[in-house]
Design an enzyme around this catalytic site. Sequence first.
Site, PDB file in Angstrom:
ATOM      1  N   VAL A  14       0.840  -1.205   0.000  1.00  0.00           N
ATOM      2  CA  VAL A  14       0.000   0.000   0.000  1.00  0.00           C
ATOM      3  C   VAL A  14       0.877   1.259   0.000  1.00  0.00           C
ATOM      4  O   VAL A  14       0.572   2.242  -0.692  1.00  0.00           O
ATOM      5  CB  VAL A  14      -0.973  -0.001   1.207  1.00  0.00           C
ATOM      6  CG1 VAL A  14      -1.842   1.255   1.207  1.00  0.00           C
ATOM      7  CG2 VAL A  14      -1.850  -1.254   1.170  1.00  0.00           C
ATOM      8  N   VAL A 131     -10.770   0.346   5.918  1.00  0.00           N
ATOM      9  CA  VAL A 131     -11.972  -0.478   5.700  1.00  0.00           C
ATOM     10  C   VAL A 131     -12.335  -0.433   4.218  1.00  0.00           C
ATOM     11  O   VAL A 131     -12.572   0.636   3.660  1.00  0.00           O
ATOM     12  CB  VAL A 131     -13.182   0.048   6.514  1.00  0.00           C
ATOM     13  CG1 VAL A 131     -14.369  -0.907   6.386  1.00  0.00           C
ATOM     14  CG2 VAL A 131     -12.825   0.247   7.974  1.00  0.00           C
ATOM     15  N   GLU A 189      -3.903 -11.271   4.632  1.00  0.00           N
ATOM     16  CA  GLU A 189      -3.098 -10.677   5.698  1.00  0.00           C
ATOM     17  C   GLU A 189      -1.830 -11.506   5.901  1.00  0.00           C
ATOM     18  O   GLU A 189      -1.763 -12.665   5.493  1.00  0.00           O
ATOM     19  CB  GLU A 189      -3.885 -10.679   7.021  1.00  0.00           C
ATOM     20  CG  GLU A 189      -5.127  -9.819   6.996  1.00  0.00           C
ATOM     21  CD  GLU A 189      -4.814  -8.363   6.745  1.00  0.00           C
ATOM     22  OE1 GLU A 189      -4.078  -7.755   7.535  1.00  0.00           O
ATOM     23  OE2 GLU A 189      -5.295  -7.826   5.741  1.00  0.00           O
ATOM     24  N   LYS A 204     -12.831  -4.286  10.938  1.00  0.00           N
ATOM     25  CA  LYS A 204     -13.443  -3.301  10.037  1.00  0.00           C
ATOM     26  C   LYS A 204     -14.856  -2.947  10.495  1.00  0.00           C
ATOM     27  O   LYS A 204     -15.264  -1.779  10.425  1.00  0.00           O
ATOM     28  CB  LYS A 204     -13.428  -3.841   8.602  1.00  0.00           C
ATOM     29  CG  LYS A 204     -11.994  -3.982   8.062  1.00  0.00           C
ATOM     30  CD  LYS A 204     -11.932  -4.837   6.806  1.00  0.00           C
ATOM     31  CE  LYS A 204     -10.524  -4.916   6.249  1.00  0.00           C
ATOM     32  NZ  LYS A 204     -10.387  -5.936   5.196  1.00  0.00           N
TER      33      LYS A 204
END
Length: 434
Positions: A14, A131, A189, A204
């Site tokens: 990310v 989220v 994950e 989330k």
Amino acid sequence: MKYVNVGLIGFGTVGSGLAEVLLSQQERIQQRTGLLVRLVKVADRSARELPARFADTVLTNDAADLINDPEIDIIVELIGGIEPAKTFVMEAIAAGKHVVTANKALLAQEGKDIFAAAAAQGVEVGFEASVGGGIPLIKGLKEGLVANNILSIMGILNGTANYILTRMTDEGSAFAEVLKDAQDLGFAEADPTYDVEGIDTAHKLAILMTMAYGMNITHNEIVTEGISSIEPVDIDFAREFGCRIKLLAISRNHGDHVEARVHPTMVPDSHLLASINGAYNAVHFHGDMVGNVLLYGQGAGKMPTGSAVAADVMDIARDIAAGSVGRVPSLSYLPEHIQDRGVTPLDKISCPYYFRITALDKPGVLAAVADVLSRHAISIESVLQKGREEAGPVSIVMQTHTATESAVSAALAEIDALDTITAPTVKIRMLVEE
Ligand code: HSE
């Protein structure tokens, strides 16, 4: 042109996505904010160098180089996990910097401390990417839906689990076979237990509930069951009942208490959430004014999630430039209006249920099961019996009318104790269309 300086901790999937977005969209960002948003420093413990196109960005392996840099306005935390992420975030806030994070585990567990510290310091915390990856769920709640009392939240919030269930449904494959492929695709994950056991979804949901209802909640208060025990046979039976099995986050706002649960759910084919397939995420909100809203998109991945982080950076940059920091409260509600609310105990929850009972195929077995259900006031909607083998057990599959979890638990304990029942009964809760 005025500029805003960004420091990024964590140059993984990310983080590198954010860097790409800030670079490739630089002109568009200027056109939309009137600002030059500069990625001035990146801290990463394992990166040796940044790609040549990031020549204006300094690489360090020490997050303190960013947190202590007076030129940096916004610290972006993208390392995940609780520590050292929490320390970096708290230190950045203490240093008067705005923070952007995609760290759902951190916010679901430690959010109260982080938002209190940010409010005290007068800095913003952006967390759109925590989220639903690239889906604007957080902005949706704090801006687009802000005039509504949110009455329910139902969502598919984990791409890995949805990918696994979709392939199990389409191909009849077993759970373990598909998990490895999901990991190879890169959206799981670091510990895939979080994905398949519902923990990531609960993180989330806790964040969405805090914002939707103005309540304090951690993921530990959410009933959480995963998909690792779902078998292809249950997916096939679900199909016969006109349903698909999905890992759903479900929350209903009952005013003085709220339901909060994550578990495999039989979703009727006619419900929009039944058609969310593969690694996609979707959240269905019901607001008292707006009615039903469905937000759908990529819940993970480098560029979708990177673009959500960049959106938070741009929001904060706009507020800095306009002198309007804190105009939109980070959690949508003003901090003094975020309250403790009761979470409905699991045994008070009620919904229709699917049972797969494994029993000897003998006269009177179904009558004995029906007798237990009737004594617990559980009404049967339909029954199927499948799989007669020579003297072997059979599956008796039932769909009930709405029943309470406490009645179902008591009835199944009695059913499983019958001599003719040869394996624990499988129970899957069913979604009722609103
Ligand atoms: N592991 C998560 C998923 C990634 O599979 O959806 C985004 O939070």
